[in-house]
Design a protein around this motif. Structure first.
Motif, short mmCIF file in Angstrom:
data_model
loop_
_atom_site.label_atom_id
_atom_site.label_comp_id
_atom_site.label_asym_id
_atom_site.label_seq_id
_atom_site.Cartn_x
_atom_site.Cartn_y
_atom_site.Cartn_z
N ARG A 1 17.06 10.86 -0.70
CA ARG A 1 16.01 11.18 -1.67
C ARG A 1 14.78 10.29 -1.50
NH1 ARG A 1 18.03 14.80 -5.12
NH2 ARG A 1 20.31 14.85 -5.38
N ARG A 2 14.91 9.22 -0.73
CA ARG A 2 13.78 8.31 -0.54
C ARG A 2 13.38 8.22 0.92
NH1 ARG A 2 12.13 5.19 -4.69
NH2 ARG A 2 13.48 5.14 -6.55
N VAL A 3 12.09 7.96 1.12
CA VAL A 3 11.57 7.72 2.46
C VAL A 3 12.14 6.42 3.00
CG1 VAL A 3 9.47 7.21 3.77
CG2 VAL A 3 9.44 8.98 2.00
N GLN A 4 12.52 6.43 4.29
CA GLN A 4 13.08 5.23 4.91
C GLN A 4 12.07 4.59 5.86
OE1 GLN A 4 17.02 6.15 6.55
NE2 GLN A 4 17.28 7.72 4.99
N TRP A 5 11.94 5.13 7.06
CA TRP A 5 10.97 4.62 8.02
C TRP A 5 9.68 5.42 7.89
CZ3 TRP A 5 12.03 0.72 11.71
CH2 TRP A 5 13.33 0.24 11.71
N ALA A 6 8.53 4.74 7.83
CA ALA A 6 7.30 5.49 7.52
C ALA A 6 6.06 4.80 8.05
CB ALA A 6 7.18 5.69 6.01
N PHE A 7 4.99 5.58 8.06
CA PHE A 7 3.65 5.09 8.36
C PHE A 7 2.72 5.72 7.34
CE2 PHE A 7 -0.54 5.20 10.28
CZ PHE A 7 -0.63 3.96 10.91
N GLU A 8 2.01 4.86 6.59
CA GLU A 8 1.12 5.36 5.55
C GLU A 8 -0.21 5.79 6.15
OE1 GLU A 8 -0.50 4.08 1.10
OE2 GLU A 8 0.85 2.76 2.24
N MET A 9 -0.64 7.00 5.83
CA MET A 9 -1.88 7.55 6.37
C MET A 9 -3.02 7.34 5.38
SD MET A 9 -1.10 8.87 9.34
CE MET A 9 -2.43 10.03 9.71
N ASP A 10 -4.04 6.57 5.79
CA ASP A 10 -5.24 6.46 4.97
C ASP A 10 -6.30 7.42 5.52
OD1 ASP A 10 -6.32 5.25 7.24
OD2 ASP A 10 -6.08 3.22 6.45
N ASP A 11 -7.49 7.39 4.96
CA ASP A 11 -8.51 8.37 5.36
C ASP A 11 -8.94 8.17 6.81
OD1 ASP A 11 -9.71 10.65 4.37
OD2 ASP A 11 -11.62 9.63 3.99
N ASP A 12 -8.98 6.92 7.24
CA ASP A 12 -9.33 6.64 8.63
C ASP A 12 -8.31 7.26 9.58
OD1 ASP A 12 -10.33 5.52 11.00
OD2 ASP A 12 -9.22 3.65 10.70
N GLU A 13 -7.03 7.06 9.30
CA GLU A 13 -5.99 7.59 10.17
C GLU A 13 -5.96 9.12 10.15
OE1 GLU A 13 -4.83 5.68 12.15
OE2 GLU A 13 -4.39 3.71 11.31
N ARG A 14 -6.26 9.71 8.99
CA ARG A 14 -6.30 11.18 8.93
C ARG A 14 -7.42 11.73 9.80
NH1 ARG A 14 -4.37 10.29 3.60
NH2 ARG A 14 -6.46 9.91 2.77
N ARG A 15 -8.55 11.06 9.81
CA ARG A 15 -9.66 11.50 10.67
C ARG A 15 -9.29 11.37 12.15
NH1 ARG A 15 -15.03 10.51 7.39
NH2 ARG A 15 -14.16 10.31 5.30
N ARG A 16 -8.65 10.29 12.49
CA ARG A 16 -8.24 10.10 13.87
C ARG A 16 -7.24 11.17 14.30
NH1 ARG A 16 -9.88 5.09 15.78
NH2 ARG A 16 -10.78 3.76 14.15
N MET A 17 -6.29 11.46 13.44
CA MET A 17 -5.30 12.49 13.75
C MET A 17 -5.97 13.84 13.93
SD MET A 17 -1.86 13.60 11.66
CE MET A 17 -2.68 14.76 10.55
N TYR A 18 -6.93 14.15 13.07
CA TYR A 18 -7.65 15.42 13.16
C TYR A 18 -8.40 15.54 14.49
CZ TYR A 18 -10.64 19.28 11.51
OH TYR A 18 -11.27 20.49 11.35
#
Length: 502
Positions: free
Chosen positions: A384-401
């Protein structure tokens, strides 16, 4: 239109790539950038902020009959039936918890894409594959027969009974890893297989009449030449596949080839570039359309996206293609990483707007087995909970796009980026695009070629800002695995640098 919001964009400039083969950026960031959370958010809270009417479903099956010398994917070989059965039972438990988390918001849930990857999903028996489909349909609520549905297979496991299950359950795309049609090259890549076995598997796949057949080939194998590569290319073309993927060989830590490969980097880069250009030209001459560094599609078939790969590309027609809307509805984009990806199984990743999450990851055999055993023993409540993760901020979302669209042959629509973020990419990433333009990797003239280097340097700053479409040149596409890392944030670079291979 989105409004412009202040974001923290890294001010450290990118370095000029030294090799065309730095990293295959099919998803950003790589799992090696993820970290274990002590008390991760509840899935129900995370998915409550997401659109639920355009989801993708991915099941990761971490099993193979053998481990290729180049493989650094999360998989174990020779798993006995008790392990595969226990894995599916755990995946069912995880699916129930995940579906409950999606339902907590109260919005309608709709899956528009499905894929089984690994590993080799067809390592599962025909009965186990049917059970996996049942979990996806009855527990997760995906209508596999109504959406593009891709499955990876291998020559040894593409048996008639397994393919019959997948055909009956609605699979629209089967991708088979052949790598080379020459037995000696397969052995050099530590992939023991016989040409007869490969041909027999392809015959069964053609007989099953899946809308899209993809054949994977690799270039850069020790001893491989243009002549031998052409043998594999022509052998693949004889089967008239709707897609062909050409992969450059990588040798990563802890893989079978890592202790055998001793070719000098510059010589190996030159070999791979020469073989890539030869293979590209050969497939283009055969009538295929190149959609990225690796992907070649046969026009007029179910694989032909005609540029409609994904929102953000220059040829975007307004979203993912659906059955009945024209060519390419059965194809699944190589860079199919976007918010709304729901992953099941150990090794699967899930993507939301604010966080990417997964399970533990490793390559070494003992570590992989440990992680699979721990997954099977995971209490239901822990899912029910996230274990391993990477938090996406606005900068990272732009890079991914940017990475999702720029690495496609059609390039990125500047207006699409502006509509999404309220800014333009040349302003958000001036140093990155200046580097690409200076190298001749960014199409400043609209002809896919580019001017001389001195002329590019003079024009780059002014021209990039004026472009409506940011598109790689032919040479830029050849260097796509170096272009991608140019857009990595310093945060991601630091996380990757501190990761300990295991």
């Amino acid at each position: 239109m989105a409004t412009s919001v202040p974001v923290h964009l890294s001010t450290r400039g990118p370095e000029e790539p030294e090799t065309p083969y730095e990293q295959y950026v099919y998803a950003y960031p790589h799992q090696k950038a993820y970290r274990l959370l002590e008390n991760g958010p509840l899935l129900s809270e995370l998915w409550s902020r997401e659109r639920l009417d355009n989801l993708s479903l991915y099941a990761h099956i971490p099993f193979c009959e053998m481990r290729c010398g180049f493989c650094n994917l999360f998989t174990r070989t020779g798993a006995p039936e008790e392990i595969t059965r226990a894995f599916l039972a755990t995946l069912r438990r995880q699916a129930h918890v995940t579906r409950e988390a999606l339902e907590a918001k109260g919005d309608p849930i709709r899956f528009t894409l499905a894929a089984f990857g690994g590993g080799t999903p067809t390592y599962l028996t025909a009965g186990e594959l049917a059970e996996l489909c049942d979990i996806c349909e009855t527990v997760m609520g995906a209508d596999l027969r109504a959406v593009p549905f891709s499955v990876e297979t291998s020559p040894a496991t593409a048996t008639a009974d397994r393919l019959a299950v997948l055909a009956e359950r609605g699979a629209t795309r089967l991708s088979i890893g052949v790598q080379s049609f020459l037995d000696e090259e397969a052995r050099a890549a530590v992939r023991p297989q016989k040409r007869a076995e490969v041909d027999a598997a392809l015959a069964r796949l053609k007989e099953a009449r899946f809308p899209v057949l993809n054949i994977d080939l690799i270039y850069g194998i020790d001893g491989q030449t243009e002549r031998s590569f052409r043998t594999s290319l022509d052998a693949a073309l004889d089967w008239e596949p709707e897609e062909i993927y050409l992969y450059p060989l990588y040798v990563r830590p802890l893989t079978g080839l890592s202790t055998r490969h001793d070719k000098a980097q510059q010589l190996w880069d030159a070999q791979r570039l020469a073989l890539y250009r030869f293979g590209r030209d050969h497939l283009l001459a055969a009538g295929y359309r190149q959609t990225s560094l690796r992907v070649f599609q046969r026009p007029g078939t179910a694989a032909d996206t005609g540029g409609r790969q994904r929102p953000g590309t220059a040829a975007d027609t307004g979203g993912r293609q659906r059955p009945g809307t024209g060519g390419g509805e059965e194809s699944i984009s190589e860079y199919n990483q976007q918010a709304g990806m729901v992953g099941l199984g150990v090794g699967a990743r899930s993507f939301t707007e604010t966080m990417h999450y997964t399970t533990d990851y490793a390559v070494a055999v003992p570590e992989v087995r440990r992680i699979i055993d721990e997954y099977i023993a995971t209490p239901t409540e822990s899912f029910r909970r996230v274990q391993w993760a990477f938090e996406m901020d606005d900068d990272e979302r732009r890079r991914m796009y940017v990475l999702q669209a720029l690495l496609e042959a059609d390039g990125m629509s500047v207006s699409g980026y502006r509509d999404r973020f309220g800014t333009v990419p040349a302003e958000d990433f001036p140093q990155e695009f200046r580097l690409l333009a200076g190298q001749g990797w960014l199409d400043l003239a609209g002809d896919g070629n580019g001017a001389g280097r001195a002329g590019r340097a003079r024009k780059s700053a002014a021209r990039v800002a004026d472009l409506d479409v940011l598109r790689l040149t032919l040479e830029g596409l050849a260097w796509a695995d170096a272009v991608g890392p140019v857009f990595f944030s310093q945060r991601v670079r630091d996380a990757l640098a501190h990761y300990q291979d295991r």
